[in-house]
Scaffold this motif. Structure first.
Motif, PDB file in Angstrom:
ATOM      1  N   ARG A  91      65.146  33.131  33.840  1.00 31.37           N
ATOM      2  CA  ARG A  91      64.172  33.339  34.669  1.00 31.37           C
ATOM      3  C   ARG A  91      62.984  33.473  34.258  1.00 31.37           C
ATOM      4  O   ARG A  91      62.272  33.720  35.062  1.00 31.37           O
ATOM      5  CB  ARG A  91      64.814  34.576  35.503  1.00 31.37           C
ATOM      6  CG  ARG A  91      65.273  34.687  37.122  1.00 31.37           C
ATOM      7  CD  ARG A  91      65.399  35.410  37.186  1.00 31.37           C
ATOM      8  NE  ARG A  91      64.229  36.441  38.777  1.00 31.37           N
ATOM      9  CZ  ARG A  91      64.380  37.058  39.582  1.00 31.37           C
ATOM     10  NH1 ARG A  91      66.095  37.404  39.675  1.00 31.37           N
ATOM     11  NH2 ARG A  91      63.582  37.666  40.373  1.00 31.37           N
ATOM     12  N   GLY A  92      62.827  33.906  32.556  1.00 37.04           N
ATOM     13  CA  GLY A  92      61.639  34.105  32.106  1.00 37.04           C
ATOM     14  C   GLY A  92      60.590  33.489  31.947  1.00 37.04           C
ATOM     15  O   GLY A  92      59.559  33.735  31.381  1.00 37.04           O
ATOM     16  N   ALA A  94      59.448  29.144  31.728  1.00 38.08           N
ATOM     17  CA  ALA A  94      59.221  27.865  32.218  1.00 38.08           C
ATOM     18  C   ALA A  94      59.773  26.313  30.992  1.00 38.08           C
ATOM     19  O   ALA A  94      58.904  25.836  30.205  1.00 38.08           O
ATOM     20  CB  ALA A  94      58.295  27.332  32.710  1.00 38.08           C
ATOM     21  N   MET A  97      57.714  23.555  30.067  1.00 39.03           N
ATOM     22  CA  MET A  97      56.683  23.832  29.213  1.00 39.03           C
ATOM     23  C   MET A  97      56.918  24.335  28.046  1.00 39.03           C
ATOM     24  O   MET A  97      57.832  24.628  27.829  1.00 39.03           O
ATOM     25  CB  MET A  97      55.653  25.228  30.232  1.00 39.03           C
ATOM     26  CG  MET A  97      55.219  24.452  31.294  1.00 39.03           C
ATOM     27  SD  MET A  97      54.368  25.636  32.276  1.00 39.03           S
ATOM     28  CE  MET A  97      53.309  26.261  31.502  1.00 39.03           C
ATOM     29  N   LEU A 105      49.904  31.565  28.646  1.00 36.45           N
ATOM     30  CA  LEU A 105      50.545  32.289  29.966  1.00 36.45           C
ATOM     31  C   LEU A 105      50.339  33.254  30.117  1.00 36.45           C
ATOM     32  O   LEU A 105      50.326  34.098  30.701  1.00 36.45           O
ATOM     33  CB  LEU A 105      51.634  31.228  30.837  1.00 36.45           C
ATOM     34  CG  LEU A 105      51.184  31.344  31.952  1.00 36.45           C
ATOM     35  CD1 LEU A 105      50.037  30.167  32.455  1.00 36.45           C
ATOM     36  CD2 LEU A 105      52.645  29.694  32.525  1.00 36.45           C
TER      37      LEU A 105
ATOM     38  N   ARG B 169      51.465  24.895  36.742  1.00 37.22           N
ATOM     39  CA  ARG B 169      52.382  24.315  36.309  1.00 37.22           C
ATOM     40  C   ARG B 169      53.178  25.292  36.177  1.00 37.22           C
ATOM     41  O   ARG B 169      55.048  24.494  36.686  1.00 37.22           O
ATOM     42  CB  ARG B 169      52.288  23.545  34.316  1.00 37.22           C
ATOM     43  CG  ARG B 169      51.179  22.282  34.357  1.00 37.22           C
ATOM     44  CD  ARG B 169      51.334  21.851  32.894  1.00 37.22           C
ATOM     45  NE  ARG B 169      51.816  21.756  32.243  1.00 37.22           N
ATOM     46  CZ  ARG B 169      51.507  21.769  30.966  1.00 37.22           C
ATOM     47  NH1 ARG B 169      50.916  22.062  30.473  1.00 37.22           N
ATOM     48  NH2 ARG B 169      53.165  21.148  29.958  1.00 37.22           N
ATOM     49  N   ALA B 170      53.261  26.629  35.564  1.00 36.18           N
ATOM     50  CA  ALA B 170      54.204  27.359  35.850  1.00 36.18           C
ATOM     51  C   ALA B 170      54.819  27.651  37.183  1.00 36.18           C
ATOM     52  O   ALA B 170      56.125  27.439  37.298  1.00 36.18           O
ATOM     53  CB  ALA B 170      53.916  28.736  34.930  1.00 36.18           C
ATOM     54  N   ASN B 173      57.391  24.570  38.349  1.00 40.23           N
ATOM     55  CA  ASN B 173      58.540  25.028  37.507  1.00 40.23           C
ATOM     56  C   ASN B 173      59.255  25.758  37.118  1.00 40.23           C
ATOM     57  O   ASN B 173      60.325  25.680  37.513  1.00 40.23           O
ATOM     58  CB  ASN B 173      57.593  24.994  35.662  1.00 40.23           C
ATOM     59  CG  ASN B 173      58.951  24.192  34.377  1.00 40.23           C
ATOM     60  OD1 ASN B 173      59.017  24.224  33.878  1.00 40.23           O
ATOM     61  ND2 ASN B 173      59.274  22.746  34.764  1.00 40.23           N
ATOM     62  N   ASN B 174      58.809  27.053  37.569  1.00 39.00           N
ATOM     63  CA  ASN B 174      59.381  28.470  37.576  1.00 39.00           C
ATOM     64  C   ASN B 174      59.322  29.422  38.600  1.00 39.00           C
ATOM     65  O   ASN B 174      58.971  30.319  38.193  1.00 39.00           O
ATOM     66  CB  ASN B 174      59.852  29.184  35.928  1.00 39.00           C
ATOM     67  CG  ASN B 174      61.668  29.702  36.169  1.00 39.00           C
ATOM     68  OD1 ASN B 174      61.625  30.329  37.531  1.00 39.00           O
ATOM     69  ND2 ASN B 174      61.477  30.196  35.173  1.00 39.00           N
ATOM     70  N   MET B 177      60.671  32.793  37.776  1.00 43.51           N
ATOM     71  CA  MET B 177      59.711  33.758  37.025  1.00 43.51           C
ATOM     72  C   MET B 177      57.848  33.408  37.547  1.00 43.51           C
ATOM     73  O   MET B 177      57.789  35.087  37.527  1.00 43.51           O
ATOM     74  CB  MET B 177      59.309  32.024  35.651  1.00 43.51           C
ATOM     75  CG  MET B 177      57.847  32.895  34.782  1.00 43.51           C
ATOM     76  SD  MET B 177      57.939  31.645  33.924  1.00 43.51           S
ATOM     77  CE  MET B 177      56.120  31.974  32.970  1.00 43.51           C
TER      78      MET B 177
END
Lengths: 261, 318
Positions: A91-92, A94, A97, A105, B169-170, B173-174, B177
């Motif tokens: 969950r924490g 990506a 990436m 990030l 992108r994040a 992607n998630n 998160m």
């Protein structure tokens, strides 16, 4: 550092499913306090965390972080000051990436249009080396290739890269194998001690609950039934803790995942 | 068919591939990176074409490009707003905007569904004038489209590595998160779709100006064609750096056009283009899925055969 006043939340009010998840919860944490939280199933531990992080709007009460009232701030604004880890290591970060991009990030320095600088990379490499997992040599690899333990350690690193005012750990080692869990817990202890971060941690491991940190909450049905710290806490064993819980909550600790040793 | 014919056919194919690859790059941002299937692409493509045409016809060839892209940003903004702030499902938001844009596009073209730009000064005629007399004089469309693609690829490679690009992108992607991080997914979705749609509009603008006419149906089926190109591109170069993947996507668009041109040469009627692109998208998406399912299907079939055989044996025993 963190003040919670009369915080209440009822889910599905007025229906048969009505559940008072948080019932007039109040506590105050000093800077550097490390609180472990234990409690029965559905006691409101995760709900308390979600309320502090702003996943839903509370019904009553106030939340103050470092003197600022954050009760009505959206969750992404609160996240600038709060680092958070979940039980699920996926969950924490990506997965698509790279490690470096995930860290960039999380670092949150520079403007929207800034890229990853050489100095950033060096800083990341240094930090990753502290994890002792060899991640510093895999910075260009996608995070999806890491194991659960590595990802959770990385998430911890991401959450503390810019030192948060509050760190929230929701059973962040529960999904890991015992050896990895120990390692992540050790890193947690080191990072928290190094930056003197105010921390709240839910655990099902009673031994951990007593060994880690300087204060322990026990929760039941939306209340904090027990709040122990200092000398009183250091003398307590697991058996005493269970007995104290029974006295405080009026029933035995009922948690199917609890680890007594 | 002689060599000159092949060469000129190749050139047209390449030009078309490059211009349409801008839409594919837009989907690379919205579909691959942000994980939003933006179905307003068709309408936005036509919007870029019509706005670009009207501004160019009124005598501003450079402003036409800017205006088309700005129109694309507006369209993307509305699509994004609907799905982030107004509770409309993301696919539905695209379809609604796409439908609305049909009227908008006809309105932009002053109520007509076809604009002729035979005498209009556009960025292409400007380039043609600039190159006249040099050995490149016949390649003006190719050069303009190559320039546009190079600029967009360069921008995307830069943009997707900035903090904002990483946040976008994040978000794709998630989402879990992002929900618990300091990134505001509403903001990143809006920015992502605005940028993506500006490329789609630019693509439409350039296609109509290179063809010297704008038709209300110029964008029909574009989203499927672009998706097919994107998936072909991913099959070539789906991994590695952003630059590599972006170039792969452009190559995908060109390969799609080449395959299509060859099919036309082999007497495939032109109206089959859209069916072909649909089939490519279906194959590219469900191919890997079915491949994964194959062991299960095989197991079930074998199980059935075995039980049938044992049934038969039992009957014979009786």
């Amino acid at each position: 550092m963190l003040t919670v006043e009369n915080l209440s939340k009822t889910f599905h009010p007025g229906t048969v499913d009505e559940k008072k998840a948080l019932n007039q919860i109040s506590f105050h944490l000093k800077k550097g306090d490390f609180v472990t939280i234990i409690g029965s199933n559905g006691a409101g531990k995760s709900t308390l965390f979600n309320a502090i992080c702003g996943d839903f709007m509370t019904d009553e009460g106030r939340i103050l972080l470092d003197g600022q009232d954050i009760t009505f701030k959206p969750s992404h604004v609160r996240s600038r000051d709060i680092g958070r880890l979940f039980q699920d290591p996926m969950r924490g970060s990506a997965p698509g990436m790279s490690i470096e991009e995930n860290l960039a990030l999380a670092a949150g320095n520079g403007g929207w249009f800034s890229g990853i600088k050489k100095s950033d990379r060096e800083k990341f490499r240094e930090q990753l080396a502290l994890l002792d997992m060899g991640l510093e040599n895999r910075m260009k690899q996608p995070v999806g290739l890491l194991s659960g333990g590595q990802r959770q350690a990385l998430t911890l690193m991401m959450a503390t890269l810019t030192v948060p005012k509050l760190l929230i750990l929701d059973e962040h080692t529960a999904a890991l194998d015992p050896a990895t869990a120990d390692k992540v817990l050790r890193i947690t202890k080191e990072v928290v001690a190094k930056h003197n971060i105010t921390t709240l941690m839910v655990t099902h491991n009673m031994q951990n609950a007593l060994e880690l940190g300087n204060r322990t909450f026990m929760m039941d049905s939306g209340h904090i039934v027990l709040d122990i710290q200092g000398e009183e806490r250091s003398k307590l064993g697991v058996a005493d803790l269970l007995e104290r819980f029974r006295l405080g909550a009026g029933k035995n600790l009922d948690n199917d995942r609890i680890l007594l040793s | 068919m002689n060599f000159i014919d092949v060469l000129s056919l190749g050139q047209t194919t390449l030009e078309l591939g490059l211009i349409c690859s801008l839409t594919v790059l837009a989907l690379f941002l919205s579909y691959t990176m942000l994980n939003v299937c933006d179905l307003s692409t068709d309408g936005c493509f036509t919007l870029g074409a019509s706005v670009g045409a009207i501004v160019a016809i009124s005598g501003h060839p450079y402003l036409a490009i800017v205006a088309a892209m700005a129109a694309g940003v507006c369209s993307g903004f509305i699509t994004a707003l609907l799905q982030t702030k107004m509770g409309v499902d993301s696919l539905l938001a695209g379809i609604i905007v796409n439908t609305g844009l049909y009227s908008v596009n006809i309105a932009v073209m002053n109520g007509s569904s076809l604009l002729n730009m035979n005498k209009t000064v556009t960025i292409f005629t400007k380039m043609k004038a600039l190159l006249s007399g040099t050995f490149l004089s016949g390649q003006y469309v190719l050069i303009v489209s190559l320039l546009a693609v190079a600029l967009v690829v360069a921008f995307l490679t830069f943009f997707l590595r900035t903090k904002l690009g990483l946040a976008i992108r994040a978000t794709g992607n998630n989402p879990d998160m992002v929900k618990s991080s300091s990134i505001d997914p509403v903001f990143t979705t809006i920015v992502g779709l605005c940028v993506a749609n500006s490329f789609t509009a630019l693509s439409g603008c350039l296609l109509s100006q290179s063809q010297k006419s704008t038709d209300i149906n110029i964008g029909t089926g574009m989203v499927t064609i672009a998706l097919a190109s994107l998936l072909i591109g991913n099959a070539f170069m789906g991994r590695g750096s952003i630059l590599k993947r972006a170039i792969g996507v452009v190559l995908g668009a060109i390969v799609f056009r080449v395959v299509y041109a060859i099919a036309l040469r082999l007497q495939m009627p032109a109206f089959m283009l859209k069916l072909v692109s649909s089939v490519i998208v279906i194959l590219a998406i469900s191919g890997p899925y079915l491949k994964k399912q194959y062991p299960i299907i095989k197991r079930v079939m074998q199980g059935r055969m075995a039980s049938k055989a044992s049934d038969k044996a039992a009957k014979e025993d009786k």
